[in-house]
Design a protein around this motif. Structure first.
Motif, mmCIF file in Angstrom:
data_model
loop_
_atom_site.group_PDB
_atom_site.id
_atom_site.type_symbol
_atom_site.label_atom_id
_atom_site.label_comp_id
_atom_site.label_asym_id
_atom_site.label_seq_id
_atom_site.Cartn_x
_atom_site.Cartn_y
_atom_site.Cartn_z
ATOM 1 N N UNK A 105 0.739 -1.229 -0.036
ATOM 2 C CA UNK A 105 -0.058 0.071 -0.069
ATOM 3 C C UNK A 105 0.870 1.348 -0.185
ATOM 4 N N UNK A 106 1.883 1.407 1.026
ATOM 5 C CA UNK A 106 2.605 2.779 1.002
ATOM 6 C C UNK A 106 3.407 3.116 -0.298
ATOM 7 N N UNK A 107 3.981 2.206 -0.753
ATOM 8 C CA UNK A 107 4.613 2.474 -1.891
ATOM 9 C C UNK A 107 3.770 2.806 -3.345
ATOM 10 N N UNK A 118 -0.607 17.375 -6.550
ATOM 11 C CA UNK A 118 -1.260 17.641 -5.046
ATOM 12 C C UNK A 118 -0.816 16.332 -4.222
ATOM 13 N N UNK A 119 -0.380 16.583 -3.024
ATOM 14 C CA UNK A 119 -0.172 15.707 -2.087
ATOM 15 C C UNK A 119 -1.531 14.851 -1.673
ATOM 16 N N UNK A 120 -1.581 13.719 -1.580
ATOM 17 C CA UNK A 120 -2.605 12.865 -0.958
ATOM 18 C C UNK A 120 -3.094 13.440 0.619
ATOM 19 N N UNK A 121 -4.408 13.768 0.637
ATOM 20 C CA UNK A 121 -4.815 14.278 1.815
ATOM 21 C C UNK A 121 -5.954 13.219 2.248
ATOM 22 N N UNK A 122 -5.959 12.499 3.457
ATOM 23 C CA UNK A 122 -6.821 11.267 3.559
ATOM 24 C C UNK A 122 -7.682 11.452 4.764
ATOM 25 N N UNK A 146 -1.537 -0.603 7.008
ATOM 26 C CA UNK A 146 -1.137 0.812 6.954
ATOM 27 C C UNK A 146 -2.162 1.846 7.591
ATOM 28 N N UNK A 147 -3.553 1.391 7.132
ATOM 29 C CA UNK A 147 -4.602 2.312 7.382
ATOM 30 C C UNK A 147 -5.026 2.489 8.699
ATOM 31 N N UNK A 148 -4.802 1.009 9.397
ATOM 32 C CA UNK A 148 -5.006 0.995 10.984
ATOM 33 C C UNK A 148 -3.852 1.533 11.670
ATOM 34 N N UNK A 149 -2.917 1.676 11.047
ATOM 35 C CA UNK A 149 -1.703 2.323 11.927
ATOM 36 C C UNK A 149 -1.786 3.968 11.599
ATOM 37 N N UNK A 150 -2.184 4.334 10.414
ATOM 38 C CA UNK A 150 -1.976 5.630 10.112
ATOM 39 C C UNK A 150 -3.033 6.640 10.777
ATOM 40 N N UNK A 154 -9.098 8.507 9.418
ATOM 41 C CA UNK A 154 -10.172 8.496 10.783
ATOM 42 C C UNK A 154 -10.412 7.065 11.055
ATOM 43 N N UNK A 155 -10.736 6.469 12.057
ATOM 44 C CA UNK A 155 -11.097 5.175 12.598
ATOM 45 C C UNK A 155 -12.490 4.928 12.196
ATOM 46 N N UNK A 156 -13.469 6.029 11.546
ATOM 47 C CA UNK A 156 -14.863 5.944 11.502
ATOM 48 C C UNK A 156 -14.937 5.619 9.924
#
Length: 404
Positions: A105-107, A118-122, A146-150, A154-156
């Motif tokens: 995912x991160x790569x 434009x940078x990703x803004x999540x 990655x999403x669970x750590x990042x 948002x956890x929602x």
């Protein structure tokens, strides 16, 4: 003395004013929102390289990678609502979708920096959709690690599964619609149907992954840029991979077993005439009671509901008569029994997976027994007897009576 005291107060007020001015200067590290890639939706599919990636790889200009994942990001299109867009030409889409491929995912996320200014803004990410094909080969916890750590996400954020291409779910032909927000909004229709699962967010997913119990994720289907919530994916508790699919009727059965429905209806047939009757659910309750006798485990499930006669196709029937209302209730009860027994047979005989919470009730009421069976609970569950008791009560039949 008074003049000296006055000067001290004046100096203090001046210092305080200067300090407050610094606080009013705003955030020094802020970025203009129209210069950021505002992500609201994300899809994960089995690898499908873009035309640019294929061309570069063919020319030998792209380094070799074991690309197994295609990520599609959905951005809000700031130009769609700008004055320039509204005054010139046809309306632009409210969103932009962009895809990249990679082996993790991160790569992949970093690859977006090579093709987007434009940078990703999540932080405003609403949904993550994962394809069935990808869940056949990848563990869910690995895909979402990655999403669970990042902390940026948002956890929602909600998690959905698609038995087709996940990226197709992030498309629409409706002007001005944002597909990711539409998916997020469909979840709120649970008070209208028993075919929508309680939403599973990233926060709730963590507990499900750690429990090692099998569970369900809402499935969404896409066709011709239109979407529909359709059944659910069965996720195996041990492998964390796709284990099967429950259709809409199966999902209704699960909702009755768990008692977590907020609304919906029951289609049934009148026993005497065979005509259609619609029972509308107002309340739904279910109690799963485990019984342990030595090494033998069994369950009783008591299902209760109150509702109304919303649609009646039986001619010459009088909804004000108790006799006919009892026929309505019995017909609806028979249909609910079919739903719960059919999905129970699938859980026990086909998937060998408890996705309705029977193990959780056993853990709560018989913790010592649970410790003995939890390691192979899905297999044990497949042989456990389950008895259903269904009671539906008609409390409202509308204002329409028989014609005279």
């Amino acid at each position: 003395m008074k003049q000296s005291h006055h000067r001290e107060w004046l100096l203090l007020l001046t210092s305080l004013s200067v300090f407050l001015l610094f606080l009013l200067t705003g955030c020094w590290s802020s970025n203009d929102i129209d210069k950021m890639g505002m992500g609201i939706g994300l899809a994960l599919d089995a690898s499908n390289k873009s035309n640019v990636e294929k061309k570069l790889e063919k020319q030998g200009k792209s380094p070799p990678h074991v690309d197994t994942i295609t990520m599609t990001y959905q951005f809000i299109n700031p130009k769609a609502t700008s004055k320039e867009s509204s005054s010139a030409g046809p309306q632009q889409k409210a969103y932009l979708n962009a895809s990249q491929t990679g082996e993790s995912i991160l790569p992949i996320i970093r690859e977006f920096s090579l093709s987007h200014d434009t940078p990703l803004f999540s932080p405003h990410l609403k949904v993550i959709v994962i394809s069935e094909a990808l869940l056949h080969t990848h563990r869910l916890e690995s895909l979402l690690d990655l999403f669970l750590r990042d902390n940026e996400i948002r956890p929602s954020c909600l998690l959905l599964v698609s038995n087709g291409n996940a990226r197709d779910v992030l498309e629409t032909k409706k002007p001005g619609e944002l597909p990711a927000l539409n998916l997020h909004g469909i979840v709120d229709n649970r008070n209208r149907t028993a075919k929508i699962l309680p939403p599973v967010s990233l926060a709730k997913l963590t507990a499900k992954l750690n429990s090692e119990s099998s569970f369900l994720l809402q499935n969404v289907a896409a066709s011709n840029k239109e979407v529909k919530f359709e059944g659910a994916a069965v996720i195996n508790g041990k492998t964390k991979k796709w284990a099967g699919f429950l259709n809409e009727m199966d999902l209704e059965g699960i909702t009755w077993i768990t008692g977590k429905g907020k609304g919906g209806l029951v289609r049934s047939r009148d026993k005497e005439t065979g005509q259609l009757i619609i029972y509308e659910i107002e309340t739904m309750e279910s109690k799963i009671t485990p019984h342990v006798d030595g090494n033998k485990i069994s369950f009783d499930v008591h299902i209760n509901s109150k509702g109304r006669l919303s649609e009646n196709w039986v001619l010459n029937a009088n909804p004000f008569e108790n006799e006919f209302l009892k026929r309505v209730e019995k017909a609806a009860e028979l249909e609910v029994r079919k739903l719960v027994k059919n999905v129970t047979a699938k859980m026990q005989n086909h998937f060998h997976a408890d996705v309705a919470g029977f193990g959780e009730r056993l853990r709560i009421e018989y913790p010592k027994t649970w410790e003995k069976v939890k390691k192979d609970w899905d297999q044990t569950f497949s042989t456990v007897p389950i008895t259903y008791f269904v009671k539906l009560t008609t409390t409202d039949f509308g204002a329409s009576g028989p014609s005279k």
